[in-house]
Design a protein around this motif. Sequence first.
Motif, PDB file in Angstrom:
ATOM      1  N   ASP A   1       0.863  -1.174   0.000  1.00 27.18           N
ATOM      2  CA  ASP A   1       0.000   0.000   0.000  1.00 27.18           C
ATOM      3  C   ASP A   1       0.899   1.224   0.000  1.00 27.18           C
ATOM      4  O   ASP A   1       2.112   1.130   0.179  1.00 27.18           O
ATOM      5  CB  ASP A   1      -0.902  -0.001   1.240  1.00 27.18           C
TER       6      ASP A   1
ATOM      7  N   GLY B   1     -10.566  -6.676  -8.700  1.00 24.77           N
ATOM      8  CA  GLY B   1      -9.597  -7.756  -8.749  1.00 24.77           C
ATOM      9  C   GLY B   1     -10.221  -9.119  -8.584  1.00 24.77           C
ATOM     10  O   GLY B   1     -11.233  -9.281  -7.904  1.00 24.77           O
TER      11      GLY B   1
ATOM     12  N   PHE C   1      -6.648  -8.443 -12.484  1.00 24.09           N
ATOM     13  CA  PHE C   1      -7.405  -7.293 -11.999  1.00 24.09           C
ATOM     14  C   PHE C   1      -7.664  -6.390 -13.192  1.00 24.09           C
ATOM     15  O   PHE C   1      -6.881  -6.315 -14.131  1.00 24.09           O
ATOM     16  CB  PHE C   1      -6.741  -6.577 -10.818  1.00 24.09           C
TER      17      PHE C   1
ATOM     18  N   THR D   1      -1.995 -11.750  -8.331  1.00 24.95           N
ATOM     19  CA  THR D   1      -1.798 -10.742  -7.297  1.00 24.95           C
ATOM     20  C   THR D   1      -2.840 -10.907  -6.214  1.00 24.95           C
ATOM     21  O   THR D   1      -3.944 -11.377  -6.468  1.00 24.95           O
ATOM     22  CB  THR D   1      -1.884  -9.323  -7.895  1.00 24.95           C
TER      23      THR D   1
ATOM     24  N   THR E   1      -3.281  -8.137  -3.957  1.00 24.08           N
ATOM     25  CA  THR E   1      -3.739  -6.818  -3.540  1.00 24.08           C
ATOM     26  C   THR E   1      -3.225  -5.743  -4.478  1.00 24.08           C
ATOM     27  O   THR E   1      -2.213  -5.931  -5.154  1.00 24.08           O
ATOM     28  CB  THR E   1      -3.277  -6.521  -2.097  1.00 24.08           C
ATOM     29  N   PHE E   2      -3.939  -4.614  -4.539  1.00 20.58           N
ATOM     30  CA  PHE E   2      -3.522  -3.466  -5.335  1.00 20.58           C
ATOM     31  C   PHE E   2      -3.977  -2.206  -4.632  1.00 20.58           C
ATOM     32  O   PHE E   2      -4.819  -2.244  -3.729  1.00 20.58           O
ATOM     33  CB  PHE E   2      -4.099  -3.538  -6.752  1.00 20.58           C
TER      34      PHE E   2
ATOM     35  N   TYR F   1       0.732  -2.862  -7.333  1.00 24.82           N
ATOM     36  CA  TYR F   1       0.238  -4.202  -7.035  1.00 24.82           C
ATOM     37  C   TYR F   1       1.416  -5.117  -6.761  1.00 24.82           C
ATOM     38  O   TYR F   1       2.545  -4.871  -7.195  1.00 24.82           O
ATOM     39  CB  TYR F   1      -0.640  -4.748  -8.157  1.00 24.82           C
ATOM     40  N   GLU F   2       1.143  -6.160  -6.010  1.00 23.20           N
ATOM     41  CA  GLU F   2       2.210  -7.095  -5.660  1.00 23.20           C
ATOM     42  C   GLU F   2       2.065  -8.388  -6.434  1.00 23.20           C
ATOM     43  O   GLU F   2       0.969  -8.751  -6.887  1.00 23.20           O
ATOM     44  CB  GLU F   2       2.216  -7.364  -4.157  1.00 23.20           C
ATOM     45  N   THR F   3       3.186  -9.071  -6.607  1.00 24.84           N
ATOM     46  CA  THR F   3       3.186 -10.357  -7.294  1.00 24.84           C
ATOM     47  C   THR F   3       3.617 -11.442  -6.325  1.00 24.84           C
ATOM     48  O   THR F   3       4.178 -11.164  -5.263  1.00 24.84           O
ATOM     49  CB  THR F   3       4.157 -10.356  -8.493  1.00 24.84           C
TER      50      THR F   3
END
Length: 360
Positions: A7, A300, A306, A324, A326-327, A338-340
């Motif tokens: 975040d 998403g 997403f 992912t 979350t974004f 966003y995370e991978t």
Amino acid sequence: YEIRNCDWSSDVCSSDLLVVIDTNTGEAVARLEESRIIRAADWHADGRRIAVGAGPDLVIWDISSGETSRLERLAGGQNVMDADWTRDGKLVVSGTVVPYLFDPAETRAQPLPLTILTGHLYNADFTDVSGMIAYPSADRGVYLVSLKTRRRTKVFQGHVKAIFAAVWSPDGKKLLSAGDEGVRIWQVGKGDPEKVWQGHPNSVQWNPVTDELAVGHMLAVTTLDAKRFEKLDRYSIGEHHYMSSWSPDGQRIAVTSATNLTVWARGGTEPLWNSPVTRKRSDYPGGLSWEPGGERIMHGIHTSTFSLYSARDGVLLRKWDVTTRTFAWHPDGKRLAYETTHGQIKLADPETGDIVKELS
């Protein structure tokens, strides 16, 4: 390391490593390694300090100097599940089986004068209007604590089942509590609750502008007038509701279900638009977020994609086929993070879909 959440300078959950990354250069500017799992973190408003819950310890980390101050083994060694700065940035509330109020200027934490609870404190909500902390407890009560006196001022009781949320109204004069049997509105100066909705809510949101609530349940979203405690509208989706979100101006509401993303005008009887969502049978919706300007909506699908939609007509603008969890929107609406699952955070341009930076 597996990234659990990302975040913009907000709450972060990781494993035993917390990393601060400069989004302009992509470089890690600070690292905090702990011997225990980090379950909670919260930025101070000065952007320099972070309150960290690492195992049973509460750590105040100054990222500019690298120095840390630590209170060890809160509540006899229970894990710290929550760490939140008050809005004036002077105090930290940490959650274990006993809620603690911590003043970084002092040498020890000050336990809030509350009874021992039977479960973890996972969240607290603050209001600047009355200087109060509100949080739900495992004994089915909602506690109010004064930041000025550091004493409990009131306990709202009446729920007969577990409470999962206690949220202040935008004006700080009312409090909402949501539990397994329904939603209650509490006038802070009074002790008697009003049960405004009975059922099993799975999401509750205050409208950011009007004195109105959106309560998501099995097959619909119901809105409630928080002044008269009356039902206003019902937005039926005909299938399992996952999450809902008010637009920044409070005049529209987006709802996601198993197969559709739908937007209604506040008080409308028919959807403004409905867009089908393609997902695998094993997937489920994993996020719903309005662009800060209210022109676009990000939706998403957990573990697969997403997508970016026009909030005006529901047209699919962009789709990222990535795994992912979350974004997050940047406050200026010009970047997405966003995370991978490979331990990276990527910054994307929502206009072009291009990845503008990779942070590792």
